[in-house]
Design an enzyme around this catalytic site. Structure first.
Site, mmCIF file in Angstrom:
data_model
loop_
_atom_site.group_PDB
_atom_site.id
_atom_site.type_symbol
_atom_site.label_atom_id
_atom_site.label_comp_id
_atom_site.label_asym_id
_atom_site.label_seq_id
_atom_site.Cartn_x
_atom_site.Cartn_y
_atom_site.Cartn_z
ATOM 1 C CB SER A 1 -1.064 -0.113 1.234
ATOM 2 O OG SER A 1 -2.098 0.910 1.194
ATOM 3 C CG HIS B 1 -5.747 -2.321 0.305
ATOM 4 N ND1 HIS B 1 -4.976 -1.893 -1.022
ATOM 5 C CD2 HIS B 1 -5.187 -1.601 1.184
ATOM 6 C CE1 HIS B 1 -4.064 -1.137 -0.391
ATOM 7 N NE2 HIS B 1 -4.008 -1.040 0.835
#
Length: 690
Positions: A544, A662
């Site tokens: 990320s 995610h």
């Protein structure tokens, strides 16, 4: 290595006077036939490369045990019931349980029972004040598009829902369990095209009635990227609403007396600070804030008297500490019935627990018995009591729960431990400091089997450095598997995180983002200088915002490490705002719409920093097709750019997964991903089968 062909466009745009090339713009469109063909070819190449890794099976076997460690959540007490999550070895997802007054426990919600494929996750839950109902949120396939339901605790019956568009929605119950406040996005047909992920509002909902009948409470006319929080007092009199634009480190706070006119009044609006506010059982307004105190403090005011709302009128209960950052508190009763505060402070990314008097007279005691670890939360019954529950983890201990009691205020006892499927390898943690180029000390945790740099070893350096996130010690199957195989694992506490308070965060955001990359490179150089590893044995890893970190590192310092794992990354910093939730992060990074801020972004954007004729290290990109936060296009574009530019024989490959996003995933999906990542790093740092 023969890489799949990727057309390079002669596309150069003039942005505020900057010529910006974007040769792989077409890879942004996942539906483009060229993108599909290129991606399928990458899949074949990646399968070939990963399938040939000699330690892949070894890591998978070790991770199969370590990843399947259990995890226990901190109990939340409501009435005579306690609610918590638990995952045991062999379970794909944690279940939500309730503990009855007689001590018996039963499962309220099991994601695997709802979806045997394991693609459904429990995103959040909130029990009513009486403990008779639970609001919970589910999403499927990794999209994090939470749907809200309400469950009757006694019967297990779903009495409300699904209510859609509840991603990142807090829930605040009113007494009686018939009404709640929550946050929901406007319907897609009510917002401009492309803004469907924004435009949140606070609503008041009556359980069992259509969501379309909900009462709008707050949010009309606010910034489209605003996130809202809601909290109610136990007696139902007070409502606190907070709001922040995207992930900006500042929030507005409003307070309403529901026992009178219910009007939300400004408490903190337009101030560059963060304040968490709630009214507790003593009737005071409690304030945990970095307003003028970047390491945070805990104070009180009178909710009925706006004259006490000004910061200079707040009464400190836990004042700011010079060497520690306040992160969490719980209100407890002392043996004499007087209110006290359990406070969590972090010192160099390691948590400490202490007891303070609620009347502001200072510290009562330091709680002993914690190692170099992290406190995930402290919880106490809202009605009062002399006990509290503390979530704890460290690098070798799965998330577990300890109990604190006022009769022995300096001690902790075990409440509920998480199990591990296999043997946790011997582990020694060393704390050290690197020095960044500007002289800033950067703290590192170094994990190894010996605890000393007796010989250079293959080493993974992990970092994040952003969004006020602290990398504190936590159980990590990947780290343990790497150390068990003879390697060294290091975690760097970079600027941009919250390890040293808000000033530390701001020293690594916006125009100061380069500090983060400098800190990380300094950490790598420190590991080499101290004899833990060599550049040829060093790997860097992040996901990320941490994917941006290692992307910038490999393009700025291709000589630093031999291998890189770059997961779910942000890499095209010129166009990041146009995809996923990127628009909510422009306070962290800056926006390409402003000339000076575009300059910051171009100064480190990994995609734009690739240079032909450079020998880049081995790179494994891992992306997730259902990721609605960071679009997989970032990984595609930089993979294509590096494959075109590199003169090295080290591979650059792209591993992608479907039906995951995610965030949370089934445990079995974690094993395959982690094994591929570690085996790739082992192959290119020289870690061999022992």
């Amino acid at each position: 290595m023969r890489y799949p062909d990727a057309e390079r466009l002669d596309l150069v745009e003039d942005l505020h006077g900057h010529p910006v090339a974007d040769p792989y713009r077409w890879l942004e469109d996942a539906a483009d036939p060229r993108t599909r063909a290129w991606t399928e070819a990458q899949d074949s190449l990646t399968a070939e490369v990963l399938g040939a890794l000699p330690m892949r099976a070894d890591f998978a076997a070790r991770l199969e045990q370590l990843v399947h460690a259990g995890a226990v959540g901190v109990p939340v007490w409501r009435g005579d019931r306690a609610f918590s999550t638990r995952r045991d070895p062999g379970q794909e997802h944690a279940v939500l349980r309730v503990r009855e007054a007689d001590g018996t426990r039963r499962v309220l919600l099991d994601p695997m029972a709802l979806d045997p494929k394991g693609t459904t996750t429990l995103d959040a839950w909130s029990a009513s004040w009486e403990g008779d109902r639970v609001a919970y949120q589910l999403s499927t396939g990794g999209d994090e598009e939470s749907r809200l339901y309400v469950l009757d605790v006694a019967t297990g019956e779903v009495v409300d829902g699904p209510i859609d568009r509840c991603r990142y929605s807090p829930v605040a119950w009113l007494p009686g369990g018939d009404e709640l406040f929550y946050v929901r996005r406007l319907a897609p047909d009510q917002v401009p095209e492309g803004e469907e992920q924004f435009h949140r509002r606070v609503w008041r909902h009556r359980v069992g009635t259509p969501a379309d009948d909900d009462v709008l409470v707050h949010g009309e006319g606010s910034d489209p990227t605003m996130y809202f929080g809601v909290r109610t007092s136990r007696d139902g009199r007070w409502l606190v609403v907070s709001g922040s634009a995207g992930t900006a480190p500042r929030d507005d706070v409003w307070l309403a007396d529901l026992g009178k006119d219910g009007e939300l009044r400004d408490f903190q609006v337009g101030v560059d600070a963060q304040t968490a506010a709630w009214v507790a059982r003593d009737g005071r307004l409690w304030l945990m804030s970095d307003r003028g105190t970047p390491r945070w403090r805990l104070a009180v005011a009178d909710p009925t008297d706006p004259a006490t709302w000004a910061p200079d009128a707040w009464q400190d209960v836990v004042p700011q500490q010079d060497d520690a950052v306040l992160s969490d508190v719980a209100l407890v009763d002392g043996p004499d019935g007087r209110l006290q505060v359990l406070a969590v402070h972090a010192v160099d990314a390691t948590d400490r627990l202490s007891l303070w008097s609620a009347d502001g007279t200072g510290r009562v005691a330091d709680v002993q018995g914690l190692g170099a670890g992290s406190i995930s939360g402290v919880s106490a019954p809202p009605e009062g009591g002399t006990s509290a529950w503390v979530g704890y983890t460290d690098y070798a201990t799965p998330p577990s729960v300890l109990r604190w009691d006022a009769t022995a205020p300096t001690a902790l006892t075990s409440w509920e431990q998480a199990d591990v499927a296999g043997e946790v390898p011997a582990l020694t943690v060393v704390e050290t400091h690197a020095t960044s180029p500007d002289g800033t000390p950067v703290h590192l945790f170094v994990l190894s089997g010996s605890g000393i740099p007796d010989a250079p070893r293959p080493t993974v350096l992990y970092g994040y450095g952003g969004f006020n996130v602290a990398l504190t010690p936590a159980y990590s199957a990947q780290a343990l598997a790497w150390v068990a195989a003879g390697g060294v694992w290091a975690v760097a506490n970079l600027r941009g995180g919250s390890e040293h308070g808000e000033e530390w965060h701001r020293a690594g955001m916006r125009e100061r983002k380069q500090n983060v990359f400098d800190d990380f490179a300094a950490a790598g150089e420190h590991l080499v200088a101290e004899g833990w590893t060599t550049h040829g044995q060093l790997a860097v890893m992040g996901g990320s915002n941490g994917g941006l970190l290692v992307g910038a590192t490999l393009t700025q310092r291709p000589d630093l490490a031999a291998a890189v794992v770059c997961s779910a990354p942000l890499l095209d910093m010129v166009r990041y705002e146009q995809f996923g939730l990127g628009r909510t992060w422009n306070d962290e990074y800056g926006t390409a719409e402003k000339p000076d801020e575009l300059g910051w972004l171009l100064g480190y954007s990994p995609y734009h920093a690739v240079r032909g004729g450079t020998a880049y290290p081995a790179v494994l990109f891992t992306t997730f097709e259902s990721d609605t936060r960071v679009d997989p296009l970032h990984g595609r574009k930089l993979a294509a750019a590096l494959q075109h530019a590199t003169t090295s024989e080290a591979p650059v490959v792209l591993r992608r997964e479907t039906s995951v996003g995610h965030g949370a995933r089934a445990v079995s999906r974690t094993v395959g991903l982690a094994a591929d990542q570690l085996a790739f790093l082992a192959a290119h740092t020289g870690l061999a089968r022992r």
